[in-house]
Design an enzyme around this catalytic site. Sequence first.
Site, mmCIF file in Angstrom:
data_model
loop_
_atom_site.group_PDB
_atom_site.id
_atom_site.type_symbol
_atom_site.label_atom_id
_atom_site.label_comp_id
_atom_site.label_asym_id
_atom_site.label_seq_id
_atom_site.Cartn_x
_atom_site.Cartn_y
_atom_site.Cartn_z
ATOM 1 N N ASP A 204 0.889 -1.160 0.000
ATOM 2 C CA ASP A 204 0.000 0.000 0.000
ATOM 3 C C ASP A 204 0.927 1.209 0.000
ATOM 4 O OD1 ASP A 204 -1.748 2.068 0.467
ATOM 5 O OD2 ASP A 204 -3.060 0.832 1.699
ATOM 6 N N HIS A 205 1.183 1.755 -1.183
ATOM 7 C CA HIS A 205 2.233 2.780 -1.273
ATOM 8 C C HIS A 205 1.881 4.039 -0.479
ATOM 9 C CE1 HIS A 205 -0.471 4.204 -4.437
ATOM 10 N NE2 HIS A 205 0.040 5.388 -4.188
ATOM 11 N N GLU A 243 -9.337 13.577 -5.272
ATOM 12 C CA GLU A 243 -8.564 13.615 -6.520
ATOM 13 C C GLU A 243 -9.253 14.537 -7.499
ATOM 14 O OE1 GLU A 243 -7.212 9.735 -8.172
ATOM 15 O OE2 GLU A 243 -8.388 8.955 -6.496
ATOM 16 N N ASP A 262 -11.485 0.786 -4.466
ATOM 17 C CA ASP A 262 -10.253 1.418 -4.933
ATOM 18 C C ASP A 262 -9.542 2.179 -3.814
ATOM 19 O OD1 ASP A 262 -8.422 2.190 -6.983
ATOM 20 O OD2 ASP A 262 -9.296 4.201 -6.934
ATOM 21 N N HIS A 267 -6.177 2.290 1.319
ATOM 22 C CA HIS A 267 -5.538 3.521 1.813
ATOM 23 C C HIS A 267 -6.302 4.174 2.980
ATOM 24 C CE1 HIS A 267 -3.508 2.917 -1.873
ATOM 25 N NE2 HIS A 267 -4.376 3.536 -2.645
ATOM 26 N N LYS A 367 -13.242 11.072 -7.042
ATOM 27 C CA LYS A 367 -12.550 11.535 -8.243
ATOM 28 C C LYS A 367 -13.230 12.784 -8.772
ATOM 29 C CE LYS A 367 -10.521 7.251 -9.907
ATOM 30 N NZ LYS A 367 -9.131 7.676 -9.683
HETATM 31 P P1 NDP Z 1 -1.865 -2.949 -16.768
HETATM 32 O O1 NDP Z 1 -3.300 -3.023 -17.108
HETATM 33 O O2 NDP Z 1 -1.048 -1.898 -17.411
HETATM 34 O O3 NDP Z 1 -1.280 -4.410 -17.005
HETATM 35 C C1 NDP Z 1 0.080 -4.759 -16.816
HETATM 36 C C2 NDP Z 1 0.477 -5.774 -17.857
HETATM 37 O O4 NDP Z 1 -0.248 -6.974 -17.641
HETATM 38 C C3 NDP Z 1 0.137 -5.340 -19.272
HETATM 39 O O5 NDP Z 1 1.156 -4.572 -19.828
HETATM 40 C C4 NDP Z 1 -0.043 -6.651 -19.979
HETATM 41 O O6 NDP Z 1 1.210 -7.104 -20.426
HETATM 42 C C5 NDP Z 1 -0.524 -7.582 -18.909
HETATM 43 N N1 NDP Z 1 -1.970 -7.735 -19.071
HETATM 44 C C6 NDP Z 1 -2.920 -6.790 -18.982
HETATM 45 N N2 NDP Z 1 -4.141 -7.314 -19.158
HETATM 46 C C7 NDP Z 1 -3.966 -8.623 -19.354
HETATM 47 C C8 NDP Z 1 -4.832 -9.698 -19.575
HETATM 48 N N3 NDP Z 1 -6.159 -9.527 -19.611
HETATM 49 N N4 NDP Z 1 -4.321 -10.927 -19.713
HETATM 50 C C9 NDP Z 1 -3.003 -11.108 -19.654
HETATM 51 N N5 NDP Z 1 -2.121 -10.096 -19.451
HETATM 52 C C10 NDP Z 1 -2.587 -8.884 -19.305
HETATM 53 O O7 NDP Z 1 -1.768 -2.843 -15.187
HETATM 54 P P2 NDP Z 1 -1.051 -1.744 -14.307
HETATM 55 O O8 NDP Z 1 0.375 -1.708 -14.669
HETATM 56 O O9 NDP Z 1 -1.841 -0.513 -14.328
HETATM 57 O O10 NDP Z 1 -1.238 -2.351 -12.845
HETATM 58 C C11 NDP Z 1 -0.599 -3.530 -12.420
HETATM 59 C C12 NDP Z 1 -1.136 -3.902 -11.057
HETATM 60 O O11 NDP Z 1 -0.881 -2.854 -10.134
HETATM 61 C C13 NDP Z 1 -2.650 -4.102 -11.043
HETATM 62 O O12 NDP Z 1 -2.958 -5.123 -10.165
HETATM 63 C C14 NDP Z 1 -3.184 -2.791 -10.506
HETATM 64 O O13 NDP Z 1 -4.395 -2.976 -9.834
HETATM 65 C C15 NDP Z 1 -2.083 -2.398 -9.548
HETATM 66 N N6 NDP Z 1 -1.981 -0.966 -9.347
HETATM 67 C C16 NDP Z 1 -1.752 -0.143 -10.425
HETATM 68 C C17 NDP Z 1 -1.623 1.206 -10.227
HETATM 69 C C18 NDP Z 1 -1.332 2.129 -11.368
HETATM 70 O O14 NDP Z 1 -1.184 3.327 -11.097
HETATM 71 N N7 NDP Z 1 -1.243 1.652 -12.608
HETATM 72 C C19 NDP Z 1 -1.728 1.812 -8.850
HETATM 73 C C20 NDP Z 1 -1.919 0.845 -7.812
HETATM 74 C C21 NDP Z 1 -2.053 -0.491 -8.072
HETATM 75 P P3 NDP Z 1 1.382 -8.113 -21.637
HETATM 76 O O15 NDP Z 1 0.173 -8.018 -22.507
HETATM 77 O O16 NDP Z 1 2.625 -7.652 -22.306
HETATM 78 O O17 NDP Z 1 1.510 -9.419 -20.962
#
Ligand code: NDP
Length: 517
Positions: A204-205, A243, A262, A267, A367
């Site tokens: 939890d950042h 936000e 969320d 948080h 938001k």
């Molecule tokens: P993304 O939606 O950007 O997904 C990360 C990667 O996972 C993608 O680049 C993709 O890579 C792979 N992916 C996405 N969807 C699928 C799918 N349906 N099936 C298989 N692979 C998939 O996520 P985030 O980077 O935004 O978040 C990552 C985690 O961190 C999540 O659990 C999110 O809840 C959490 N988080 C994110 C925050 C943020 O600010 N982004 C903040 C706090 C928490 P590829 O297709 O190359 O495999």
Amino acid sequence: MEETIIAPTTTSDLKVPFESCLMEGRPDPCALVIVGASGDLTGRKIVPALYELYCNDGLPDPCFIVGCARTAMDDSGFREKMKQAIDRHKTLTEAEWAGFARLLHYRPIAYDSSASFSALAESIGEMEKAYGTDGNRLFYLAIPPSLYETTAKMLGESGLSREQGANWTRIVVEKPFGRDLESAMALDRALHEHWKEHQIFRIDHYLAKETVQNILMFRFANAIFEPIWDRRYIQSVYITAAESLGVEHRAGYYEQAGVLRDMFQNHMMQLLSLIAMEPPAQFEDDRVRDEKVKIYRSLRSFPLNDLSGYLMLGQYGTGEVGGAPVSAYRAEPGVNPRSLVPTFARLKIFVDNWRWQGVPFFLTSGKRLAEKRTEIVIQFREIPHSMFRRILGEGISANRLVMGIYPEEKIQLTFQTKNPGAKVCLRTVTMDFHYSQDYKGPVLEAYEKVLLDCMLGDHMLFWRQDGVELCWSFLTPVLEACETCGDRAERLSFYEAGSWGPDNNRSEKRYGMENCN
Ligand code: NDP
């Protein structure tokens, strides 16, 4: 006995120079493996934080970073993508980038393929030999929550969760930890198939923000606040995380989550526990987490048949933010035009224990509000008797303590003082402390701190499963009541984007929603 005369305090009285507070020292040599490295979190938070640690000599030496995801890329493609990502958030210097880039590698994987994870294990083994990192490994799951269980299992089955000898292996899981109590417990069972609790870091950042960490220091490193930190002196507590941004590109996730999952399950509950918890005997990770858990256990259940006095839900309509018109939530890309997902919530919560009996905690988050602001306000009670009543009437404002987390990192105490002059007049003044006031040195961003703590094996700022489950037990009945009952639409008030949320008198207004139902 002779009394010691204390000179006025200056920053030179500090026992420890600021610079030496930045980091404990370097963590053990290790491999950092980011699963989901083509995604948003990796480019926006994780890799920029690692770069910053590298620049401040905070990364282990030696260490290397492996990004993995389905997207086809090679090392140089990954380096280029990360360079652009860092460049968007930080000032990148070519010399430092060149050193950092050498540590970056990329291996494509399929999340459900054992062969793919065996190949990854082999690659990591080879890189460990080349870098000399001794076999310590940190796996960061930066993937959608639906992939946590499969990925944790695949890592385990390929032998990557095993700790050998004195070497450590850890896994980092991002919120959300499930979407209700049942799924949180299922996720935990899946994680524990191959990982032990001491290996799991639930991030939890928010907890790593300096001002949030300071709540415990403020409360428990000063003798003067704790005696008044209870129901006898405190009238109410307000915790706000507002936000100004909308749902942005995360509609897919947000439509499933909504503001309660969320922001509140994680948080907001953490902030509540930091304000309400008892002092642990030692500042140690499990002692602190024990005290937080006691607060979650003391939360009074919501009266499900009379939620209106305890819960307000809203969704943003059209409006203006920062002088520019913005769309309604239902008109955002990827959002169902008839969505009933709340983007705003205000909860009134009671902590049923001796210290807090009868003190309401108002938790608000949303938001597209007027501005991005995170703060905690402790509203003290009014004076019990006013000797100024005949002169000033009843209107003496009670003291208030504001702990600003964003945008101003501050602690502010308001009190009454006399206006100069012959007449008795009072005014409210503030005593201010701003974090930036006498410190200009480097600070650790939240993701830098959590990454460092994962590498150091310090669980202090991470969720423990009992806390996760207690918070879900508290919120799940409300979520069920809000998501399944027939009057779901009536519970939701629309608010104007750029306002401070739904207002009881204005909630019948539709803010651009007239044609959406
Ligand atoms: P993304 O939606 O950007 O997904 C990360 C990667 O996972 C993608 O680049 C993709 O890579 C792979 N992916 C996405 N969807 C699928 C799918 N349906 N099936 C298989 N692979 C998939 O996520 P985030 O980077 O935004 O978040 C990552 C985690 O961190 C999540 O659990 C999110 O809840 C959490 N988080 C994110 C925050 C943020 O600010 N982004 C903040 C706090 C928490 P590829 O297709 O190359 O495999």
